[in-house]
Design an enzyme around this catalytic site. Structure first.
Site, PDB file in Angstrom:
ATOM      1  N   HIS A  50       0.843  -1.192   0.000  1.00  0.00           N
ATOM      2  CA  HIS A  50       0.000   0.000   0.000  1.00  0.00           C
ATOM      3  C   HIS A  50       0.886   1.254   0.000  1.00  0.00           C
ATOM      4  O   HIS A  50       1.235   1.761   1.062  1.00  0.00           O
ATOM      5  CB  HIS A  50      -0.907  -0.002   1.229  1.00  0.00           C
ATOM      6  CG  HIS A  50      -1.823  -1.180   1.303  1.00  0.00           C
ATOM      7  ND1 HIS A  50      -1.385  -2.432   1.691  1.00  0.00           N
ATOM      8  CD2 HIS A  50      -3.162  -1.293   1.049  1.00  0.00           C
ATOM      9  CE1 HIS A  50      -2.409  -3.269   1.674  1.00  0.00           C
ATOM     10  NE2 HIS A  50      -3.490  -2.612   1.290  1.00  0.00           N
ATOM     11  N   HIS A 281      -3.793   3.157  -3.696  1.00  0.00           N
ATOM     12  CA  HIS A 281      -3.986   2.674  -2.326  1.00  0.00           C
ATOM     13  C   HIS A 281      -3.304   1.338  -2.063  1.00  0.00           C
ATOM     14  O   HIS A 281      -2.444   1.244  -1.191  1.00  0.00           O
ATOM     15  CB  HIS A 281      -5.480   2.543  -2.016  1.00  0.00           C
ATOM     16  CG  HIS A 281      -5.761   1.772  -0.759  1.00  0.00           C
ATOM     17  ND1 HIS A 281      -5.559   2.303   0.491  1.00  0.00           N
ATOM     18  CD2 HIS A 281      -6.205   0.504  -0.564  1.00  0.00           C
ATOM     19  CE1 HIS A 281      -5.878   1.401   1.413  1.00  0.00           C
ATOM     20  NE2 HIS A 281      -6.273   0.298   0.789  1.00  0.00           N
ATOM     21  N   GLU A 428     -18.577  -3.080  24.586  1.00  0.00           N
ATOM     22  CA  GLU A 428     -17.756  -4.280  24.755  1.00  0.00           C
ATOM     23  C   GLU A 428     -16.516  -4.273  23.862  1.00  0.00           C
ATOM     24  O   GLU A 428     -15.421  -4.638  24.301  1.00  0.00           O
ATOM     25  CB  GLU A 428     -18.597  -5.537  24.474  1.00  0.00           C
ATOM     26  CG  GLU A 428     -19.717  -5.777  25.451  1.00  0.00           C
ATOM     27  CD  GLU A 428     -21.007  -5.086  25.055  1.00  0.00           C
ATOM     28  OE1 GLU A 428     -22.028  -5.310  25.735  1.00  0.00           O
ATOM     29  OE2 GLU A 428     -20.996  -4.320  24.050  1.00  0.00           O
ATOM     30  N   HIS A 490     -29.427 -14.359  24.807  1.00  0.00           N
ATOM     31  CA  HIS A 490     -28.369 -14.201  25.800  1.00  0.00           C
ATOM     32  C   HIS A 490     -27.691 -15.517  26.171  1.00  0.00           C
ATOM     33  O   HIS A 490     -26.757 -15.520  26.966  1.00  0.00           O
ATOM     34  CB  HIS A 490     -28.945 -13.560  27.068  1.00  0.00           C
ATOM     35  CG  HIS A 490     -29.194 -12.087  26.939  1.00  0.00           C
ATOM     36  ND1 HIS A 490     -29.928 -11.548  25.912  1.00  0.00           N
ATOM     37  CD2 HIS A 490     -28.795 -11.045  27.706  1.00  0.00           C
ATOM     38  CE1 HIS A 490     -29.976 -10.237  26.046  1.00  0.00           C
ATOM     39  NE2 HIS A 490     -29.295  -9.897  27.121  1.00  0.00           N
TER      40      HIS A 490
END
Length: 678
Positions: A50, A281, A428, A490
């Site tokens: 890159h 890129h 989280e 859950h």
């Protein structure tokens, strides 16, 4: 000069580039050109890579490394150095070029020539451990900036503990558009703003280009206003103007907020046709484009050749922090907390740290409590926190459910970093990434809590922790259908298998309070990778009455031996070990000699000698019992083995009802054994 061009041009960036190249060539520009040509040459030689980002951000990186970054190339692990994170890890040649030019040992021109080759420290993306000046592994976008937040937080917390004479440094990040689009950047940036991490500065490569084309295809929010809303100081600068860059860096060092500097740049700067386009890129520019870029820069030297005068200027920049380092070493030598600081930064646990935990285990052997392992974890932490001052906890807004707090150890607050607990909010992923940063910084052993099912939100950061051999402990509660009424959203039926599939991640699922204390000891002793403690919501009976050796440290052990030569071995983890024990009693009463093996950690068990594993598992029928899917159990049970567990998602009902409904009961185990032994 504003980095804009007349509308309607086929490639407006080329007009901007022409104006930039027409500016007088300064020494700073010539130094930056060293980075550009090294990136072009290395990517051409590797036939992949890159080049665009290093060519566009070369001016900003030059300003940072020559004017602001506190470092000494002679000692890249100096504890009070500034941390530099290349969050845009695809532009790795920018980092490798900086290390080579500033004189870091181990990153010479031969290593640069072997860019992206096997065993080269100049890997395709920066990898921690390949060179001591590579602070972290980057490449997955967003992880660098989020991890840097943890580094900046660790610096503030250690400064509160040891004082600014030992801990007084900054964290600098170069980030891409993609980094700021990833969701974890939002979580992390909000945290940094909330906790007022004023030693953090992000240089955003605002080049307007993504792989698919112009970033306007999908990325149109006002990023500066977004970061202002988080509580950051923000500024936009011409990313090719050394004076503007120097001013912005100086301004960042005076701010009392985290700082975002939007560096408006031309990706692939100097490339005659690919500059300002996605074509620069992620692929070599090609010989003609490289030749055109060299001509545009006035660079007349062969590939991989840096003129001696420019190399000398760069090496002087690499020595610039030497005086600060030597002064710091003198302060350290006479500091009353020197020994404790060096111990914590080296990752060595305190002498006799485990004595309190051993006393706790002895008390458990006497009291034999029937408690959830999440509660047992909190009790173990109550013994550990006073003994291990670098242990820092937290939770993603589930403190009362995860049982991760300990009385007497307050939480940090914005501007007050003397606590040892962090309220991460419902973030989280940001929590796990920041924990990585705290661990990488050194001096802190982080643990953080959430529900086991939400490890899916954390997975990219967990994977990087495992890849980097990072010491982080994840307390994940509500580990099965045993959590009950909250239902299948859950209940993590597939999660244990998915985590066990990750190399270098230890998953510890204790069966009672004693095993929980032992698993905490294992997790703290481990210094070469992360651990997950999978803990129950529901209470579990005590299964052992001896506090001798840490039996969990071998991953699995015989909890109850058969009364005669074994015909059956029941192998279980966590809350299902009690199921195995009850089934064993019935089978023994029926004259079927049966042993029970508790297997809290598959990964540790796999490390044991084959003789030990064979002796533990036995030669008879093997039955695995776990309230989860059976993937991963095949190697333990063998072709004739039986698995009692989940075959789909859970349901909403009380936990004991669900175990009965899904057939994870002593009666079901006994029936399966009878059927197989007929």
């Amino acid at each position: 000069m504003a980095l804009t061009a007349a509308p309607g041009a086929s490639n407006p960036a080329l007009a901007v580039q022409a104006a930039l190249l027409a500016r007088p060539v300064t020494e700073e520009r010539r130094m930056a050109d060293c980075l550009r040509v090294l990136a072009m040459d290395a990517v051409e030689a590797a036939k992949s890579g890159h080049p665009g980002m290093p060519m566009g951000m070369a001016d900003a990186a030059t300003a940072l490394f020559t004017r602001a970054l506190k470092f000494d190339a002679a000692d890249p692990t100096w504890p009070d150095r500034d941390r530099f994170i290349l969050s845009a890890g695809h532009g790795s040649m920018l980092l490798y070029g900086l290390l080579y030019l500033t004189g870091h040992a181990g990153m010479g021109i031969e290593e640069i020539k072997r860019f992206r080759q096997l065993h080269s420290p100049a890997a395709g993306h920066p990898e921690r451990g390949e060179h001591p000046a590579i602070e972290m592994t980057t490449g997955p976008l967003g992880q660098g900036i989020a991890t840097a937040v943890g580094m900046a937080l660790a610096e503030r917390m250690l400064a509160a503990r040891f004082g600014r004479s030992l801990v007084d440094h900054r964290t600098w990040v170069i980030a891409s558009d993609g980094d700021l689009q990833e969701g974890v950047s939002h979580e992390a940036a909000a945290l940094a703003g909330h906790y007022r991490l004023d030693r953090l500065c992000v240089l955003w490569d605002d080049n307007g280009i993504s792989i698919d084309g112009d970033t306007a295809l999908s990325f149109t929010e006002d990023v500066l206003k977004r970061f202002q809303a988080y509580g950051w100081a923000v500024r936009r600068v011409d990313g090719h103007d050394p004076v503007a860059l120097a001013g912005a860096l100086s301004w960042a060092q005076r701010n009392r907020k985290p700082t975002l500097i939007a560096c408006r740049t031309v990706i692939g700067f100097a490339a005659p046709s690919k500059a300002g386009t996605a074509a620069s890129h992620g692929a070599p520019l090609g010989p003609e484009e490289v030749a055109g870029a060299r001509a545009a820069l006035g660079w007349e030297h062969p590939p991989f050749v840096i003129p001696p005068d420019l190399k000398a200027r760069w090496e002087a920049a690499g020595r610039r922090g030497g005086g600060a380092r030597r002064s710091w070493l003198k302060r350290l030598a006479r500091h009353p907390l020197r020994a404790e600081f060096e111990r914590a930064m080296a990752g060595r646990l305190p002498d006799n740290w485990a004595e309190a935990l051993h006393a706790h285990r002895a008390a458990l052997a006497q009291s034999r409590p029937r408690i959830a392992t999440r509660v047992a974890s909190q009790q173990a932490l109550a013994a550990l926190m006073p003994a291990v001052p670098e242990l820092v906890g937290g939770s993603a807004d589930l403190t009362g459910s995860n049982n991760t707090d300990v009385k007497g150890f307050p939480a940090i607050r914005p501007g007050d970093y003397a606590g040892r607990y962090i309220h991460w909010g419902v973030r989280e992923h940001g929590m796990a990434a920041a924990m990585n940063g705290m661990a990488l910084h050194g001096g802190i052993i982080p643990y953080g809590g959430t529900f086991l099912v939400f490890s899916d939100y954390m997975r990219p950061a967990l994977r990087l922790a495992a890849l980097m051999k990072n010491r982080a402990i994840h307390v994940m509660t509500h580990d099965s259908i045993g959590l009950g009424e909250d239902g299948p959203t859950h209940q993590p039926v597939e999660t244990l298998a998915s985590l066990r599939a990750m190399p270098n991640l230890w998953v510890l699922r204790p069966a009672d309070a004693m095993e929980t204390a032992e698993c905490w000891e294992i997790a703290l002793r481990r210094a070469d990778g992360p651990c997950v403690l999978a803990l129950s919501r529901q209470p579990l009976p005590a299964l052992r009455d001896s506090a001798g050796e840490n039996r969990c440290q071998r991953g699995g052990y015989v909890l109850a031996e058969a009364s005669a030569p074994r015909r059956v071995t029941l192998i279980a983890t966590g809350s299902e070990v009690q199921v195995a024990m009850a089934a064993r009693q019935t089978l023994e009463e029926e004259g079927i000699p049966t042993a029970v093996v508790s297997l809290p950690c598959f990964e540790l068990f796999a490390l044991q000698a084959e003789e030990y594993r064979t002796a533990v598992l036995g030669q008879g029928l093997r039955v695995g019992i776990e309230a989860a899917v059976g993937m991963g159990w095949e190697g333990l049970l063998g072709p004739e083995g039986v698995f009692i567990g989940m075959r789909g998602f859970g349901a909403s009902a009380p936990g004991e009802v669900l175990f009965e409904h899904f057939g994870i009961t002593p009666a079901a185990v006994v029936a399966a054994v009878r059927k197989r032994l007929r």
